[in-house]
Design a protein around this motif. Structure first.
Motif, PDB file in Angstrom:
ATOM      1  N   ALA A 191       1.013  -1.115   0.004  1.00 46.95           N
ATOM      2  CA  ALA A 191      -0.086   0.144   0.082  1.00 46.95           C
ATOM      3  C   ALA A 191       1.057   1.246  -0.044  1.00 46.95           C
ATOM      4  O   ALA A 191       2.050   1.068   0.577  1.00 46.95           O
ATOM      5  CB  ALA A 191      -0.739  -0.052   1.271  1.00 46.95           C
ATOM      6  N   ASP A 192       0.377   2.316  -0.791  1.00 46.25           N
ATOM      7  CA  ASP A 192       1.173   3.348  -0.841  1.00 46.25           C
ATOM      8  C   ASP A 192       0.107   4.581  -0.139  1.00 46.25           C
ATOM      9  O   ASP A 192      -0.853   4.837  -0.438  1.00 46.25           O
ATOM     10  CB  ASP A 192       1.467   3.809  -2.089  1.00 46.25           C
ATOM     11  CG  ASP A 192       2.823   5.104  -2.046  1.00 46.25           C
ATOM     12  OD1 ASP A 192       3.029   5.332  -0.945  1.00 46.25           O
ATOM     13  OD2 ASP A 192       2.941   5.499  -3.146  1.00 46.25           O
ATOM     14  N   LEU A 193       0.767   5.263   1.140  1.00 48.35           N
ATOM     15  CA  LEU A 193      -0.070   6.269   1.626  1.00 48.35           C
ATOM     16  C   LEU A 193       0.394   7.628   1.013  1.00 48.35           C
ATOM     17  O   LEU A 193       1.443   7.933   1.385  1.00 48.35           O
ATOM     18  CB  LEU A 193       0.072   6.250   3.163  1.00 48.35           C
ATOM     19  CG  LEU A 193      -0.473   7.231   3.901  1.00 48.35           C
ATOM     20  CD1 LEU A 193      -2.169   7.178   3.954  1.00 48.35           C
ATOM     21  CD2 LEU A 193      -0.086   7.005   5.522  1.00 48.35           C
ATOM     22  N   ILE A 194      -0.705   8.172   0.496  1.00 49.86           N
ATOM     23  CA  ILE A 194      -0.360   9.472  -0.092  1.00 49.86           C
ATOM     24  C   ILE A 194      -1.532  10.465   0.302  1.00 49.86           C
ATOM     25  O   ILE A 194      -2.638  10.654  -0.676  1.00 49.86           O
ATOM     26  CB  ILE A 194      -0.252   9.467  -1.774  1.00 49.86           C
ATOM     27  CG1 ILE A 194       0.730   8.319  -2.088  1.00 49.86           C
ATOM     28  CG2 ILE A 194       0.320  10.783  -2.113  1.00 49.86           C
ATOM     29  CD1 ILE A 194      -0.122   7.381  -2.861  1.00 49.86           C
ATOM     30  N   PRO A 195      -1.597  10.980   1.617  1.00 50.51           N
ATOM     31  CA  PRO A 195      -2.590  11.967   2.048  1.00 50.51           C
ATOM     32  C   PRO A 195      -3.010  13.097   0.936  1.00 50.51           C
ATOM     33  O   PRO A 195      -1.948  13.846   0.633  1.00 50.51           O
ATOM     34  CB  PRO A 195      -2.135  12.454   3.115  1.00 50.51           C
ATOM     35  CG  PRO A 195      -1.236  11.319   3.749  1.00 50.51           C
ATOM     36  CD  PRO A 195      -0.564  10.767   2.630  1.00 50.51           C
ATOM     37  N   VAL A 217      -2.411  -0.973  -3.661  1.00 48.75           N
ATOM     38  CA  VAL A 217      -3.588  -0.090  -3.191  1.00 48.75           C
ATOM     39  C   VAL A 217      -2.979   1.321  -2.738  1.00 48.75           C
ATOM     40  O   VAL A 217      -1.996   1.444  -2.150  1.00 48.75           O
ATOM     41  CB  VAL A 217      -4.255  -0.682  -1.861  1.00 48.75           C
ATOM     42  CG1 VAL A 217      -5.551   0.214  -1.588  1.00 48.75           C
ATOM     43  CG2 VAL A 217      -4.571  -2.082  -2.301  1.00 48.75           C
ATOM     44  N   LEU A 218      -3.403   2.037  -3.235  1.00 47.49           N
ATOM     45  CA  LEU A 218      -3.059   3.721  -2.858  1.00 47.49           C
ATOM     46  C   LEU A 218      -3.996   4.197  -1.861  1.00 47.49           C
ATOM     47  O   LEU A 218      -5.270   3.999  -2.262  1.00 47.49           O
ATOM     48  CB  LEU A 218      -3.106   4.726  -4.401  1.00 47.49           C
ATOM     49  CG  LEU A 218      -2.188   4.249  -5.249  1.00 47.49           C
ATOM     50  CD1 LEU A 218      -2.303   5.207  -6.452  1.00 47.49           C
ATOM     51  CD2 LEU A 218      -0.712   4.181  -5.012  1.00 47.49           C
ATOM     52  N   LEU A 219      -3.652   4.691  -0.672  1.00 47.09           N
ATOM     53  CA  LEU A 219      -4.180   5.001   0.141  1.00 47.09           C
ATOM     54  C   LEU A 219      -4.389   6.531   0.156  1.00 47.09           C
ATOM     55  O   LEU A 219      -3.207   7.115   0.696  1.00 47.09           O
ATOM     56  CB  LEU A 219      -3.926   4.680   1.594  1.00 47.09           C
ATOM     57  CG  LEU A 219      -3.633   3.171   1.798  1.00 47.09           C
ATOM     58  CD1 LEU A 219      -3.117   2.502   2.886  1.00 47.09           C
ATOM     59  CD2 LEU A 219      -5.039   2.442   1.790  1.00 47.09           C
ATOM     60  N   THR A 220      -5.483   7.264  -0.202  1.00 43.99           N
ATOM     61  CA  THR A 220      -5.183   8.708  -0.042  1.00 43.99           C
ATOM     62  C   THR A 220      -5.774   9.420   0.954  1.00 43.99           C
ATOM     63  O   THR A 220      -5.930  10.731   0.923  1.00 43.99           O
ATOM     64  CB  THR A 220      -6.034   9.122  -1.501  1.00 43.99           C
ATOM     65  OG1 THR A 220      -7.412   8.743  -1.465  1.00 43.99           O
ATOM     66  CG2 THR A 220      -5.400   8.463  -2.909  1.00 43.99           C
ATOM     67  N   HIS A 221      -6.233   8.811   1.870  1.00 48.65           N
ATOM     68  CA  HIS A 221      -6.721   9.492   3.116  1.00 48.65           C
ATOM     69  C   HIS A 221      -7.679  10.574   3.179  1.00 48.65           C
ATOM     70  O   HIS A 221      -7.471  11.545   3.460  1.00 48.65           O
ATOM     71  CB  HIS A 221      -5.496   9.833   3.814  1.00 48.65           C
ATOM     72  CG  HIS A 221      -5.445  10.154   5.314  1.00 48.65           C
ATOM     73  ND1 HIS A 221      -6.139   9.219   6.365  1.00 48.65           N
ATOM     74  CD2 HIS A 221      -5.449  11.260   6.058  1.00 48.65           C
ATOM     75  CE1 HIS A 221      -5.887   9.565   7.636  1.00 48.65           C
ATOM     76  NE2 HIS A 221      -5.710  10.932   7.375  1.00 48.65           N
ATOM     77  N   GLY A 222      -8.731  10.237   2.223  1.00 48.39           N
ATOM     78  CA  GLY A 222      -9.549  11.444   1.879  1.00 48.39           C
ATOM     79  C   GLY A 222      -9.557  11.351   0.321  1.00 48.39           C
ATOM     80  O   GLY A 222      -9.397  10.170  -0.302  1.00 48.39           O
ATOM     81  N   ILE A 224      -7.685   2.383  -5.422  1.00 49.13           N
ATOM     82  CA  ILE A 224      -7.685   3.405  -4.905  1.00 49.13           C
ATOM     83  C   ILE A 224      -8.626   3.295  -3.516  1.00 49.13           C
ATOM     84  O   ILE A 224      -9.892   2.930  -3.886  1.00 49.13           O
ATOM     85  CB  ILE A 224      -8.218   4.585  -5.561  1.00 49.13           C
ATOM     86  CG1 ILE A 224      -7.539   4.726  -6.885  1.00 49.13           C
ATOM     87  CG2 ILE A 224      -7.866   5.933  -4.814  1.00 49.13           C
ATOM     88  CD1 ILE A 224      -6.202   4.873  -7.171  1.00 49.13           C
ATOM     89  N   ASP A 225      -8.191   3.645  -2.487  1.00 50.62           N
ATOM     90  CA  ASP A 225      -8.772   3.495  -1.213  1.00 50.62           C
ATOM     91  C   ASP A 225      -8.758   4.875  -0.505  1.00 50.62           C
ATOM     92  O   ASP A 225      -7.661   5.196  -0.443  1.00 50.62           O
ATOM     93  CB  ASP A 225      -8.348   2.455  -0.190  1.00 50.62           C
ATOM     94  CG  ASP A 225      -9.460   1.967   0.901  1.00 50.62           C
ATOM     95  OD1 ASP A 225     -10.140   2.766   1.282  1.00 50.62           O
ATOM     96  OD2 ASP A 225      -9.632   0.955   1.091  1.00 50.62           O
ATOM     97  N   GLU A 226     -10.033   5.565  -0.325  1.00 48.01           N
ATOM     98  CA  GLU A 226     -10.023   6.898   0.235  1.00 48.01           C
ATOM     99  C   GLU A 226     -10.238   6.898   1.583  1.00 48.01           C
ATOM    100  O   GLU A 226     -10.322   8.192   2.113  1.00 48.01           O
ATOM    101  CB  GLU A 226     -11.220   7.796  -0.606  1.00 48.01           C
ATOM    102  CG  GLU A 226     -10.885   7.853  -2.099  1.00 48.01           C
ATOM    103  CD  GLU A 226     -11.782   8.645  -2.930  1.00 48.01           C
ATOM    104  OE1 GLU A 226     -12.961   8.756  -2.467  1.00 48.01           O
ATOM    105  OE2 GLU A 226     -11.489   9.490  -3.869  1.00 48.01           O
ATOM    106  N   ARG A 227     -10.393   5.910   2.173  1.00 48.48           N
ATOM    107  CA  ARG A 227     -10.804   5.781   3.646  1.00 48.48           C
ATOM    108  C   ARG A 227      -9.665   6.207   4.469  1.00 48.48           C
ATOM    109  O   ARG A 227      -8.420   6.355   4.068  1.00 48.48           O
ATOM    110  CB  ARG A 227     -11.213   4.424   4.235  1.00 48.48           C
ATOM    111  CG  ARG A 227     -12.368   3.970   3.672  1.00 48.48           C
ATOM    112  CD  ARG A 227     -12.587   2.426   4.073  1.00 48.48           C
ATOM    113  NE  ARG A 227     -11.781   1.645   3.402  1.00 48.48           N
ATOM    114  CZ  ARG A 227     -11.703   0.370   3.882  1.00 48.48           C
ATOM    115  NH1 ARG A 227     -12.356  -0.018   4.994  1.00 48.48           N
ATOM    116  NH2 ARG A 227     -10.906  -0.288   3.027  1.00 48.48           N
TER     117      ARG A 227
END
Ligand SMILES: Cc1cc2nc3c(=O)[nH]c(=O)nc-3n(C[C@H](O)[C@H](O)[C@H](O)COP(=O)(O)OP(=O)(O)OC[C@H]3O[C@@H](n4cnc5c(N)ncnc54)[C@H](O)[C@@H]3O)c2cc1C
Length: 203
Positions: free
Chosen positions: A41-45, A66-71, A90-93
């Protein structure tokens, strides 16, 4: 000659600091090979262009990304379509925690991952550039952070002050070392030619 590096500023999410350098990485070039084919996973707020850029780069190492866009992901339709074609999810959670094996979201659900990537912000490690009045770059994601230098020499905006390494944006060991060697040669030449111009020639 300044070579005092940078400090990485991780998103304020529990578990990232603890995993930094072991289960949490930042650079697809430094760490991609070791984690190839894993569940990543890559966290890119905030998502956006950076999320697209990172998604495409990391996808070459694994089909399980999975790209975690934190919004909201803030991707263009073309970027979203390209990532869909590559099979990047893409996961926006909102991310609440990383425990080394799982991402826990604020809704309480979890996503198992072998490795988590993040893109930290950076700050100058030392106050010396500030104290000396060295100008910073004014463009790009690290505008206002990295020192502005003459590329060929590493000369900063302050006469006689040179800089090398991460503090000017090199970001890799071999590049940091090379910029130090380049600056050292420029400093040496400055000193030699400075002396030469002061010598009196007697005929
Ligand atoms: C987790 C992680 C993994 C990485 N993996 C890789 C990799 O696999 N391959 C790769 O090429 N790169 C990798 N990098 C990047 C690499 O570490 C840097 O590009 C490189 O170390 C930069 O060298 P530098 O000399 O500019 O800065 P640094 O290595 O940060 O050195 C700066 C030094 O200056 C010292 N300092 C700061 N202020 C002062 C002061 N006032 N007085 C005296 N000393 C001071 C600091 O303590 C530090 O020792 C990684 C980075 C991280 C964080």
């Amino acid at each position: 000659m300044l070579a005092t590096g940078v400090t990485d500023l991780l998103p304020d999410i529990p578990g990232l600091q603890e995993g930094w350098g072991t289960t949490v990485h930042h650079c697809p070039y430094c760490h991609g090979w070791e984690v190839r084919d894993q569940d990543l996973a890559d966290l890119i707020p905030g998502g956006g262009d950076m999320a697209y850029h990172r998604g495409v780069l990391l996808r070459q190492w694994t089909p399980h990304l999975v790209l975690l866009t934190h919004g909201p992901a803030h991707l263009t339709a073309q970027q979203q379509s390209n990532l869909d074609d590559l099979g990047v999810r893409i996961d926006e959670r909102l991310v609440a925690q990383w425990d080394g094996r799982n991402v826990t979201f604020e809704d309480g659900t979890r996503l198992g991952r072998d490795t988590l990537f993040v893109t930290p912000g950076q700050a100058q490690r030392s106050a010396l550039p500030e104290q000396l009045g060295c100008a910073r770059i004014d463009r790009g994601p690290l505008a206002g952070v990295l020192l502005a230098v003459t590329p060929e020499t590493g000369l900063t905006s302050v006469p006689g002050v040179y800089a090398a390494g991460d503090m000017i944006g090199e970001q890799q060991v071999v590049l940091a070392a090379a910029s130090g060697a380049r600056a050292a040669a420029a400093i040496n030449a400055d000193l030699c030619f400075g002396d030469a111009s002061r010598w009196t020639i007697h005929t």
